[in-house]
Design an enzyme around this catalytic site. Structure first.
Site, short mmCIF file in Angstrom:
data_model
loop_
_atom_site.label_atom_id
_atom_site.label_comp_id
_atom_site.label_asym_id
_atom_site.label_seq_id
_atom_site.Cartn_x
_atom_site.Cartn_y
_atom_site.Cartn_z
N SER A 112 0.81 -1.21 0.00
CA SER A 112 0.00 0.00 0.00
C SER A 112 0.85 1.27 0.00
O SER A 112 2.00 1.28 0.46
CB SER A 112 -0.91 0.00 1.24
OG SER A 112 -0.14 -0.15 2.41
N GLN A 114 1.77 4.17 1.88
CA GLN A 114 1.72 4.18 3.34
C GLN A 114 2.78 5.08 3.95
O GLN A 114 3.71 5.53 3.28
CB GLN A 114 1.92 2.76 3.88
CG GLN A 114 3.27 2.14 3.51
CD GLN A 114 3.39 0.70 3.98
OE1 GLN A 114 3.99 0.43 5.01
NE2 GLN A 114 2.81 -0.23 3.21
N HIS A 116 4.49 5.74 8.28
CA HIS A 116 4.47 5.29 9.66
C HIS A 116 4.54 6.50 10.57
O HIS A 116 5.25 7.47 10.28
CB HIS A 116 5.65 4.35 9.94
CG HIS A 116 5.70 3.19 8.99
ND1 HIS A 116 4.67 2.27 8.88
CD2 HIS A 116 6.63 2.80 8.09
CE1 HIS A 116 4.99 1.38 7.96
NE2 HIS A 116 6.16 1.68 7.45
N LYS A 139 7.76 3.72 13.92
CA LYS A 139 8.21 2.61 13.10
C LYS A 139 9.15 3.07 11.98
O LYS A 139 8.88 2.83 10.80
CB LYS A 139 7.01 1.87 12.51
CG LYS A 139 7.34 0.51 11.86
CD LYS A 139 6.09 -0.05 11.18
CE LYS A 139 6.41 -1.33 10.43
NZ LYS A 139 5.26 -1.81 9.63
N GLU A 141 12.05 2.50 9.47
CA GLU A 141 12.41 1.18 8.94
C GLU A 141 13.47 1.28 7.85
O GLU A 141 13.64 2.31 7.20
CB GLU A 141 11.17 0.46 8.40
CG GLU A 141 10.54 1.11 7.20
CD GLU A 141 9.24 0.43 6.79
OE1 GLU A 141 8.52 -0.10 7.67
OE2 GLU A 141 8.92 0.43 5.59
N HIS A 281 5.72 5.90 1.14
CA HIS A 281 6.42 4.87 0.38
C HIS A 281 5.49 3.71 0.05
O HIS A 281 4.40 3.58 0.62
CB HIS A 281 7.64 4.34 1.15
CG HIS A 281 7.31 3.71 2.47
ND1 HIS A 281 7.05 4.45 3.61
CD2 HIS A 281 7.20 2.41 2.86
CE1 HIS A 281 6.81 3.65 4.62
NE2 HIS A 281 6.89 2.40 4.19
N ARG A 300 -2.39 3.81 5.86
CA ARG A 300 -2.51 3.48 4.44
C ARG A 300 -3.47 4.44 3.73
O ARG A 300 -4.40 4.96 4.34
CB ARG A 300 -3.02 2.05 4.25
CG ARG A 300 -2.13 0.98 4.88
CD ARG A 300 -2.72 -0.40 4.67
NE ARG A 300 -1.88 -1.43 5.24
CZ ARG A 300 -1.96 -1.86 6.50
NH1 ARG A 300 -2.87 -1.34 7.30
NH2 ARG A 300 -1.16 -2.80 6.94
N LYS A 306 -7.05 -3.08 2.39
CA LYS A 306 -7.17 -2.85 3.83
C LYS A 306 -7.70 -1.45 4.12
O LYS A 306 -7.88 -0.62 3.22
CB LYS A 306 -5.80 -3.05 4.50
CG LYS A 306 -5.26 -4.47 4.40
CD LYS A 306 -3.92 -4.61 5.13
CE LYS A 306 -3.39 -6.03 5.07
NZ LYS A 306 -2.09 -6.18 5.77
#
Length: 428
Positions: A112, A114, A116, A139, A141, A281, A300, A306
């Protein structure tokens, strides 16, 4: 109490994962004879989780009851290390929780669009919607490519978005004229941190992501038809294949238009990107190891079946615009080691080592003052530590390495290189 031992990761089946034995996740689970794992050649194996996150925690392989790793670490805090326990006590390190979560992802369909949340936003979202945002942590990453890998990450340079607004009528149709004019008036600025510039970019992105289906779906149909018929303009050729691919996977989805807003990056094995909180991203294809702060929070807004949370995604972005190279993590040698590379993003929760040990060779890792999780992603051999203790290791095996323990990786003779990816935390 041994300081190095094998643990049982968990597998996750999501719609975007690679199918059956084509998935690195399934390959590693099958090769290591993961307890309870039976390969389903029709199932999408998307993620392998290695860590203590409560959603899907790892367990000890040789424990009669397959004890949770977090419970064992809580009972033996020296394996985490005093400095890490103290430094991450607010994140539950004293209760056996690691500050990082390590994964393997096998991506067939795009993930997706998205972002964080940062810690403040994560706490707010968790308090408001704990069934959606299941923890209160941020989050950040890092994704490190195992195979050729494609991703969309961060906003394109302003001038490139301006080109698309001028040259791609289907994209421009989603952005009101007044917003376009404000954006184009600042797109040539060299200071992308200027609040006026960020506001203009936010207006464009928000207009696209909140466009009504009655507006964007006919425009998307026209765009796809034009691209498939060979009508892409020179300025659009670098994004044509991505747009067609995304629409084939998510027909009629607004997220397809993010190809005109976000960098498209192609990476080779051993290359890595870092994504801080608030950076938009979407991973597009390939296999990666991924490390993040211990969280499962995802906001998202497109390319997904979702739940979409467009208001919080739009509100929480940094609106930094830059070339994709700004997200790359420059690897460097790991101290005096010969075959190990360090990827060290600008956050305290984790770093990652990639060791590629030639057949018949060996590699020593000095003691790290914090816990590690390592996965064998290729080859076979042994790991040795302490007073000549050792474990046989091969592709798919996942190890926990306790704080303060030096290890030696030995690659078996006459075979492939032994490849190990190792996530760790060390309070500096």
């Amino acid at each position: 109490m041994t300081t190095v031992f094998k643990i049982i990761p968990t597998t996750q089946k999501y719609d975007w994962g690679k199918i059956g034995s084509f998935s690195k996740v399934a390959q590693y689970a099958a090769a290591s004879k993961l307890p309870g794992f039976t390969l389903d050649d029709n199932a999408p194996y998307a993620e392998l989780w290695m860590g203590t996150h409560h959603t899907s925690p790892s367990r000890l392989l040789d424990s009669p009851s397959q004890e949770k790793l977090s419970n064992y670490l809580a009972a033996h805090p020296s394996l985490i290390g005093a400095r890490v326990v103290e430094g991450f006590k607010d994140d539950g390190a004293a209760e056996g929780n690691l500050p990082f979560l390590f994964k393997v992802l096998a991506i067939e369909k795009a993930l997706s669009i998205q972002t964080h949340p940062d810690k403040e936003t994560a706490r707010k979202l968790h308090a408001e919607r704990p069934n959606v945002y299941k923890d209160a942590n941020h989050k950040p990453e890092m994704a490190l490519a195992l195979t050729p890998f494609q991703a969309m990450c961060g906003f394109l340079p302003l001038a490139r978005i301006a080109d698309y607004l001028v040259d791609t009528p289907e994209f421009a149709a989603l952005v009101p004229q007044a917003i376009q004019e404000r954006f184009l008036s600042v797109a040539s600025t060299e200071d992308s941190t200027d609040p006026k510039v960020k506001k203009a970019l936010k207006e464009v992105f928000s207009a696209v992501m909140t466009a009504e289906a009655s507006l964007f779906q006919p425009e998307l149909e026209k765009l796809i038809a034009r691209f498939k018929s060979g009508g892409a303009k020179p300025s659009e050729k670098d994004v044509r294949d991505l747009v067609v691919r995304l629409d084939s996977q998510f027909p009629g989805d607004i997220g397809v238009f993010c190809a005109f807003l976000l960098n498209h990056l192609s990476m080779n094995p051993g290359e890595a990107i870092f994504l801080a909180a608030g950076e938009p991203h979407a991973y597009v294809s390939g296999d990666i190891v991924e490390c993040m702060a211990t969280s499962d929070n995802v906001i998202r807004a497109g390319l997904t079946p979702k739940l979409r949370d467009v208001p919080n995604l739009v509100a929480g972005l940094t609106y930094n615009s830059a070339h994709a190279s700004e997200h790359l993590v420059a690897p460097r040698p790991f101290q005096s080691s010969s075959h190990s590379t360090l990827y060290d993003p600008p956050i305290p929760e984790f770093s990652v080592l990639r060791a590629v040990v030639p057949a018949g060779g060996a590699e020593s890792h000095r003691p790290i003052d914090g816990p590690s999780i390592a996965i064998v992603t290729g080859g076979r051999g042994t790991v040795e530590w302490g007073c000549r203790e050792e474990l046989d290791i091969s592709e798919g095996d996942v190890l926990f390495i306790g704080a303060g323990e030096g290890v030696e990786l030995r690659s078996a003779s006459g075979g492939d290189d032994l490849v190990v990816h190792r996530a760790f935390v060390e309070v500096k």
